[in-house]
Design a protein around this motif. Structure first.
Motif, PDB file in Angstrom:
ATOM      1  N   TRP A  17       0.814  -1.218   0.000  1.00 57.71           N
ATOM      2  CA  TRP A  17       0.000   0.000   0.000  1.00 57.71           C
ATOM      3  C   TRP A  17       0.846   1.266   0.000  1.00 57.71           C
ATOM      4  N   ASP A  18       2.027   1.178   0.595  1.00 60.80           N
ATOM      5  CA  ASP A  18       2.909   2.342   0.739  1.00 60.80           C
ATOM      6  C   ASP A  18       4.324   1.910   0.359  1.00 60.80           C
ATOM      7  N   GLU A  19       4.797   2.377  -0.788  1.00 58.98           N
ATOM      8  CA  GLU A  19       6.107   1.927  -1.284  1.00 58.98           C
ATOM      9  C   GLU A  19       7.247   2.271  -0.335  1.00 58.98           C
ATOM     10  N   LYS A  20       7.074   3.323   0.462  1.00 65.59           N
ATOM     11  CA  LYS A  20       8.133   3.718   1.391  1.00 65.59           C
ATOM     12  C   LYS A  20       8.260   2.750   2.561  1.00 65.59           C
ATOM     13  N   ALA A  21       7.216   1.970   2.805  1.00 63.79           N
ATOM     14  CA  ALA A  21       7.225   1.045   3.938  1.00 63.79           C
ATOM     15  C   ALA A  21       7.765  -0.334   3.570  1.00 63.79           C
ATOM     16  N   ALA A  22       8.028  -0.574   2.284  1.00 64.12           N
ATOM     17  CA  ALA A  22       8.504  -1.894   1.859  1.00 64.12           C
ATOM     18  C   ALA A  22       9.904  -2.164   2.404  1.00 64.12           C
ATOM     19  N   LEU A  23      10.107  -3.350   2.941  1.00 69.84           N
ATOM     20  CA  LEU A  23      11.425  -3.737   3.441  1.00 69.84           C
ATOM     21  C   LEU A  23      12.330  -4.056   2.255  1.00 69.84           C
ATOM     22  N   PRO A  24      13.585  -3.615   2.283  1.00 66.51           N
ATOM     23  CA  PRO A  24      14.484  -3.882   1.150  1.00 66.51           C
ATOM     24  C   PRO A  24      14.815  -5.372   1.045  1.00 66.51           C
ATOM     25  N   VAL A  25      14.733  -5.909  -0.168  1.00 71.75           N
ATOM     26  CA  VAL A  25      15.039  -7.319  -0.418  1.00 71.75           C
ATOM     27  C   VAL A  25      16.318  -7.392  -1.239  1.00 71.75           C
ATOM     28  N   PRO A  26      17.352  -8.073  -0.741  1.00 71.39           N
ATOM     29  CA  PRO A  26      18.619  -8.158  -1.482  1.00 71.39           C
ATOM     30  C   PRO A  26      18.420  -8.741  -2.883  1.00 71.39           C
ATOM     31  N   GLY A  27      18.992  -8.060  -3.870  1.00 71.18           N
ATOM     32  CA  GLY A  27      18.913  -8.546  -5.241  1.00 71.18           C
ATOM     33  C   GLY A  27      17.643  -8.194  -5.976  1.00 71.18           C
ATOM     34  N   GLU A  28      16.707  -7.544  -5.305  1.00 74.51           N
ATOM     35  CA  GLU A  28      15.443  -7.170  -5.935  1.00 74.51           C
ATOM     36  C   GLU A  28      15.342  -5.649  -6.032  1.00 74.51           C
ATOM     37  N   PRO A  29      14.741  -5.134  -7.112  1.00 70.74           N
ATOM     38  CA  PRO A  29      14.585  -3.676  -7.235  1.00 70.74           C
ATOM     39  C   PRO A  29      13.638  -3.125  -6.179  1.00 70.74           C
ATOM     40  N   ALA A  30      13.830  -1.863  -5.860  1.00 71.67           N
ATOM     41  CA  ALA A  30      12.974  -1.223  -4.858  1.00 71.67           C
ATOM     42  C   ALA A  30      11.544  -1.104  -5.380  1.00 71.67           C
ATOM     43  N   VAL A  31      10.602  -1.157  -4.465  1.00 74.49           N
ATOM     44  CA  VAL A  31       9.189  -1.027  -4.820  1.00 74.49           C
ATOM     45  C   VAL A  31       8.908   0.406  -5.263  1.00 74.49           C
ATOM     46  N   THR A  32       8.151   0.545  -6.340  1.00 75.06           N
ATOM     47  CA  THR A  32       7.788   1.869  -6.835  1.00 75.06           C
ATOM     48  C   THR A  32       6.337   2.186  -6.473  1.00 75.06           C
ATOM     49  N   LYS A  33       6.003   3.452  -6.512  1.00 74.38           N
ATOM     50  CA  LYS A  33       4.657   3.880  -6.147  1.00 74.38           C
ATOM     51  C   LYS A  33       3.608   3.287  -7.078  1.00 74.38           C
TER      52      LYS A  33
END
Length: 469
Positions: free
Chosen positions: A346-362
């Motif tokens: 629901w909120d891309e800023k709250a996504a936990l970083p996953v190694p090797g995966e791109p960051a969640v976008t809005k």
């Protein structure tokens, strides 16, 4: 050359069989569902994963829960469905689907006469039966309705009808979009379907039974992504948890919350493959999702402030926690962290970083996908879509999901009358597209829609593009 009829024209080669015997096949990344049209739930639900056992030319495929969950040193776990929800390995997919049908719904091929103990002279029989088994087709008596994603490419659609008609001998075939079927299962011809399974979130606007293709939105923030968030949580210094799957534990002793595990582990001479362990770890993560993970219900986001000068996260910390016991017996109380793992949907800023995966976008979050889907359709249709929001897919069963969805929709469309249709029964939510296919395939008026074998022989595989819109 003759031209195939489109879906709005009644075909001349109408399939005249008994539509009650139609089979509905609904393949997904986690499970493949199969059953007869007209029934409430699929009788056959098997894992879409399959196993490869052996080496070299001696390798064989194994299917079903027992086969893929039994630890063996040389068992490789595969899945014919890709991360976007479409088939990547058609040979394996056809075998998994055939197993789903023949293991529960139709009979297995009869034992070869030379091996059933009723015949003395097997040599002549072997000569007579040579090649017969290869010609046997498992679905010669059953029309087949197969589901597909809204973004399934044309080549995959043609491959599907080719397998059904040529390999399985189906007398008739139909290919239906799973989002449309989910809407039918909810009794809607027009709807905004939010489907969250293992690999993808999809938001699909549907009008009068047809997908408005320019409005299709999809995102990878689904069940598998949620599992990756839990793995990140387990690996964080504050909540370090050893992810030990069930097959490794020989014996365990009950311990207090937060205490180290007291367990005895199996000692394998040759450890199972990494793909097998990954599948077993996913089973533990699924249990965690079902019993612990919770979506912050709103209003507002988990990080939002309140009128009292605090945040929603502060309030979540004051809520009673949930205890989860790992397979090795260790257990702990999960408080606000159980809300954090799903907040990134629901909120891309709250996504936990996953190694090797791109960051969640809005644009990948559920609220933005809904806004994009609604904005893509004509103004006249938007009100009707918002009044017919259909929620389906296993990941939507996460505790608090529908409450949060209502909150987000009310915030995004404050003046609109928003109505959500979310089936209360777990089976109806998980099998929404299959149930819609069961309803469609059992309708007496649907028999004229089937693509008959004769029509396939006349126009070839691309008839599916003309007829199944």
């Amino acid at each position: 050359m003759a031209q195939a009829l489109n879906s709005s024209v009644e075909p001349t080669n109408i399939y005249g069989g008994d539509e009650v015997s139609a089979l509905v096949l609904d393949p997904g990344f986690t499970n493949t569902r199969a059953g007869f049209a007209g029934e409430d739930v699929p009788k056959s639900v098997i894992p879409s994963h399959y196993g490869l056992v052996g080496d070299g030319d001696a390798r064989k495929l194994v299917y079903g829960d027992n086969a893929i969950h039994t630890p063996m040193s040389n068992l490789e776990i595969k899945n014919p469905i890709g991360r976007d929800g479409t088939v990547e390995d058609w040979d394996a997919a056809a075998k998994v689907w055939e197993y789903a049908i023949t293991s529960r719904l139709t009979n297995f091929k009869p034992t070869h006469p030379s091996k059933n103990g009723l015949n003395d002279d097997a040599k002549d029989i072997d000569a007579e039966m040579e090649g017969v088994e290869d010609n046997e087709r498992p679905l010669e008596e059953n029309p087949l309705l197969l589901t597909e994603t809204a973004w399934n490419p044309a080549k995959s659609r043609e491959k599907a009808i080719e397998i059904a008609m040529e390999s399985w001998g189906c007398p008739a075939f139909w290919l239906a979009r799973n989002s449309v079927l989910a809407a039918f299962a909810a009794g809607k011809a027009s709807a905004l379907v939010i489907d969250i399974g293992a690999t993808n979130i999809s938001v699909t606007p549907i009008h009068d039974g047809l997908i408005l293709k320019k409005g299709i939105q999809k995102s990878p923030l689904a069940g598998n992504w949620l599992s990756s968030q839990i793995r990140t949580l387990f690996n964080s210094p504050d909540t370090k948890v050893d992810l030990i799957p069930h097959f490794m534990v020989a014996k365990k002793t009950a311990v207090d919350a937060g205490a180290p595990a007291q367990a005895t582990y199996h000692n394998f001479a040759i450890p199972p493959t990494s793909s097998y362990r990954s599948l077993q770890e996913e089973r533990v993560l699924t249990e965690f999702k079902e019993s612990v993970v919770q979506v912050w219900p709103g209003p507002g986001r988990l990080s939002s402030g309140t009128a009292q000068g605090t945040t929603n996260e502060d309030f979540a910390k004051s809520q009673p926690g949930r205890v989860f016991e790992m397979p090795n017996g260790s257990n702990q109380l999960w408080g606000v962290d159980r809300f954090k793992v799903g907040e990134g949907m629901w909120d891309e800023k709250a996504a936990l970083p996953v190694p090797g995966e791109p960051a969640v976008t809005k644009s990948q979050t559920i609220p933005e996908m809904i806004k994009a889907a609604v904005a893509s359709v004509d103004m006249d249709l938007r009100v009707n879509l918002l009044q017919n929001v259909v929620v389906t897919g296993g990941t939507t069963l996460t505790n608090g999901f529908t409450d949060r969805l209502v909150s987000e929709l009310q915030q995004a469309y404050p003046g609109a009358r928003v109505k959500i249709q979310a089936a209360g029964l777990t089976s109806e939510r998980r099998f929404g597209s299959w149930i819609g296919g069961s309803i469609l395939g059992s309708l007496g008026t649907f028999h004229q829609m089937w693509i008959a074998k004769k029509e396939y022989d006349e126009f070839g595989p691309n008839v599916v593009e003309k007829r199944c819109k």
